[in-house]
Enzyme design. Structure first.
Site, PDB file in Angstrom:
ATOM      1  N   TYR A 151       6.739   1.612  -1.438  1.00  0.00           N
ATOM      2  CA  TYR A 151       5.354   1.583  -0.947  1.00  0.00           C
ATOM      3  C   TYR A 151       4.979   2.944  -0.344  1.00  0.00           C
ATOM      4  O   TYR A 151       3.908   3.476  -0.600  1.00  0.00           O
ATOM      5  CB  TYR A 151       5.188   0.482   0.100  1.00  0.00           C
ATOM      6  N   LYS A 154      -1.173   2.552  -5.772  1.00  0.00           N
ATOM      7  CA  LYS A 154      -0.501   3.686  -6.412  1.00  0.00           C
ATOM      8  C   LYS A 154      -1.428   4.592  -7.221  1.00  0.00           C
ATOM      9  O   LYS A 154      -1.048   5.710  -7.560  1.00  0.00           O
ATOM     10  CB  LYS A 154       0.615   3.177  -7.330  1.00  0.00           C
ATOM     11  N   PRO A 171      -4.301  -2.363  -8.455  1.00  0.00           N
ATOM     12  CA  PRO A 171      -4.380  -1.746  -7.117  1.00  0.00           C
ATOM     13  C   PRO A 171      -3.416  -2.343  -6.096  1.00  0.00           C
ATOM     14  O   PRO A 171      -3.262  -1.815  -5.006  1.00  0.00           O
ATOM     15  CB  PRO A 171      -5.829  -1.985  -6.700  1.00  0.00           C
ATOM     16  N   HIS A 221       0.542   4.431   9.424  1.00  0.00           N
ATOM     17  CA  HIS A 221       0.965   3.054   9.718  1.00  0.00           C
ATOM     18  C   HIS A 221       2.482   2.914   9.597  1.00  0.00           C
ATOM     19  O   HIS A 221       3.085   3.418   8.667  1.00  0.00           O
ATOM     20  CB  HIS A 221       0.288   2.085   8.740  1.00  0.00           C
ATOM     21  N   TYR A 231      -1.593  -8.219   3.288  1.00  0.00           N
ATOM     22  CA  TYR A 231      -1.645  -8.802   1.953  1.00  0.00           C
ATOM     23  C   TYR A 231      -1.389 -10.300   2.111  1.00  0.00           C
ATOM     24  O   TYR A 231      -0.429 -10.693   2.785  1.00  0.00           O
ATOM     25  CB  TYR A 231      -0.552  -8.203   1.064  1.00  0.00           C
TER      26      TYR A 231
HETATM   27  C1  PHB Z   1      -7.809  -0.348  -0.064  1.00  0.00           C
HETATM   28  O1  PHB Z   1      -7.878  -0.069   1.148  1.00  0.00           O
HETATM   29  O2  PHB Z   1      -8.796  -0.263  -0.842  1.00  0.00           O
HETATM   30  C2  PHB Z   1      -6.491  -0.825  -0.628  1.00  0.00           C
HETATM   31  C3  PHB Z   1      -5.382  -0.875   0.202  1.00  0.00           C
HETATM   32  C4  PHB Z   1      -4.168  -1.316  -0.301  1.00  0.00           C
HETATM   33  C5  PHB Z   1      -4.086  -1.702  -1.630  1.00  0.00           C
HETATM   34  C6  PHB Z   1      -5.213  -1.646  -2.464  1.00  0.00           C
HETATM   35  C7  PHB Z   1      -6.421  -1.214  -1.954  1.00  0.00           C
HETATM   36  O3  PHB Z   1      -2.901  -2.144  -2.133  1.00  0.00           O
END
Ligand code: PHB
Ligand code: APR
Length: 393
Positions: free
Chosen positions: A386, A298, A294, A74, A202
């Site tokens: 990130y 990380k 999460p 991505h 997000y």
């Molecule tokens: C996930 O796809 O489970 C996932 C993706 C990004 C995050 C946390 C979990 O920051």
């Protein structure tokens, strides 16, 4: 049962199995002791975002074939604010590193399949695992397998047994420094066999945080922030989809295909670090030493970087008689751990609704978001962390 090996590894999660793989590639023997069944370990639903450094570690370890076939690279993630505007944040660093969406479940399967191919010594469904004499030159692990008491003598023990494992407890409490922050909410996550959004999104909203992620072209992963006291029984699929949509801009929710959940779970959020990550001939790697919320994706990546540093030290010890990397393992790993712990804390503060936040703190969060919207520099600092800072030489 094998009674002697060079490295005894406790835990067959990503950290333990990747360490076993990297050691095997250098001709170093290990035995992995796992308390769950193989099916249970593979069945865990975990994260799905890889830093570029993790992609490179897996590729160089010969674990890149399925990753490159099914992983989704991505160039950006999206952040939605209060159900209105959406910000694109590049996930391509100045030196071209990106991020890849590839499920931890797939990584676990790849590690187990590679282990089968190399004849890895993995003992599942063990119990009573205890690291012994870890400060001596002859540490050993006692455990029970098939009702029999067993002993595994080794030169080193790698504690890859996660937050609830036994390895960290083998370091005396007076020797450990522990740092913890527990967040006043959890994440309710679902998997649905529906096409995901093209990019991770997000969402921060007065109603709470939400996240739209993916696993495969027909498997989506969604989350909503929920009160800690909630249980999955409180959340029907309809309630989940309604709440998710309420936290997203209509331009986004209008493109989401809903469907029945095929998995639903709630996870608490915490930041935790235990120092040091070495005690005598016991080394901790992954969740055994640290936990991150999460939000910054990380957890898996820190397990991979710990293992990269630890494997490098063990290989140099056995194959070159040089202990420089082993001696500096804990300090080196902890520099990256704290960098990721801080970033994960910052992302969590930035995007979640904190029930007891003061009006001053809420305005600070609002300005943090406004700065991200206004400044390419602010976005580039998010980007570089990130996709993952470079591993130390
Ligand atoms: C996930 O796809 O489970 C996932 C993706 C990004 C995050 C946390 C979990 O920051
Ligand atoms: N004896 C043997 N095995 C144990 C013991 C024990 N006493 N305690 C725990 N284990 C096993 C667990 O069953 C699990 O399979 O250790 C393994 C630890 O794996 P993880 O918890 O996945 O930790 P790690 O390998 O460090 O990977 C971290 O996984 O949990 C996610 O979010 C986390 O993405 C991060 C990654």
């Amino acid at each position: 049962m094998v009674v002697k090996t060079q490295v005894g590894i406790i835990g067959a999660g990503p950290a333990g199995m990747l360490l076993s793989h990297l050691l095997d590639q250098a001709g170093i023997d290990s035995v992995v002791l796992e308390r769950q069944s193989r099916e249970h370990v593979v069945g865990r639903i975990r994260a799905g975002v890889l830093e570029w450094g993790t992609v490179e570690i897996l590729r160089s370890a010969g674990l890149g074939e399925r990753l490159d076939a099914e992983g989704d690279v991505h160039d950006l993630i999206m952040i939605a604010r209060n159900g209105e505007d959406v910000l694109n944040v590049p996930t391509v660093s100045a030196d071209g590193r990106k991020m890849m969406a590839y499920g931890q479940t797939a990584i676990q399967e790849d590690l187990f399949n590679a282990g089968d191919a190399r004849g890895a010594q993995v003992v599942f469904e063990v119990s009573d695992v205890v690291p012994n004499d870890v400060t001596s030159a002859r540490p050993w692990i006692s455990y029970t397998a098939d009702g029999m008491s067993e002993r595994l003598d080794c030169d080193f023990i790698a504690g890859c047994d996660g937050f609830h494992g036994v390895s960290r407890q083998a370091i005396p409490a007076q020797t450990r420094s522990e740092y913890e922050k527990v967040y006043p909410f959890g994440w309710l996550g679902i998997l649905s066999e529906t096409p995901p959004l093209p990019s991770l999104l997000y969402a921060t909203h007065q109603r709470g945080f939400a996240l739209c992620s993916m696993r495969t072209p027909m498997l989506s992963r969604y989350y909503v922030q929920c009160p800690l006291e909630d249980s999955v029984d409180d959340w029907s699929d309809d309630r989940f989809w309604t709440e998710l949509f309420a936290r997203l801009p209509a331009t986004v929710s209008g493109t989401i295909a809903t469907g029945p959940s095929v998995e639903k779970s709630i996870a608490p959020l915490r930041s935790f670090v235990s120092e040091p990550m070495r005690y005598g001939n016991l080394f901790l790697a992954g969740d055994a030493a640290h936990i991150v919320p999460p939000t910054g994706a990380k957890g898996l990546n820190l397990a991979a970087s710990d293992v990269f540093y630890l494997a490098r030290g063990l290989v140099d010890h056995f194959n070159s008689g040089n202990d420089d990397y082993l001696e500096t393992y804990s300090e080196t790993a902890l520099r990256r751990v704290w960098s990721s712990v801080r970033f994960s804390w910052w992302m969590t503060q930035l995007l979640h609704r904190f029930p007891s936040r003061s009006s001053f703190e809420q305005r600070i969060q609002d300005d943090d978001l406004a700065y991200l919207w206004a400044s390419a520099n602010a976005r580039s600092t998010l980007t570089e962390q990130y996709v993952g800072l470079r591993l130390e030489e």
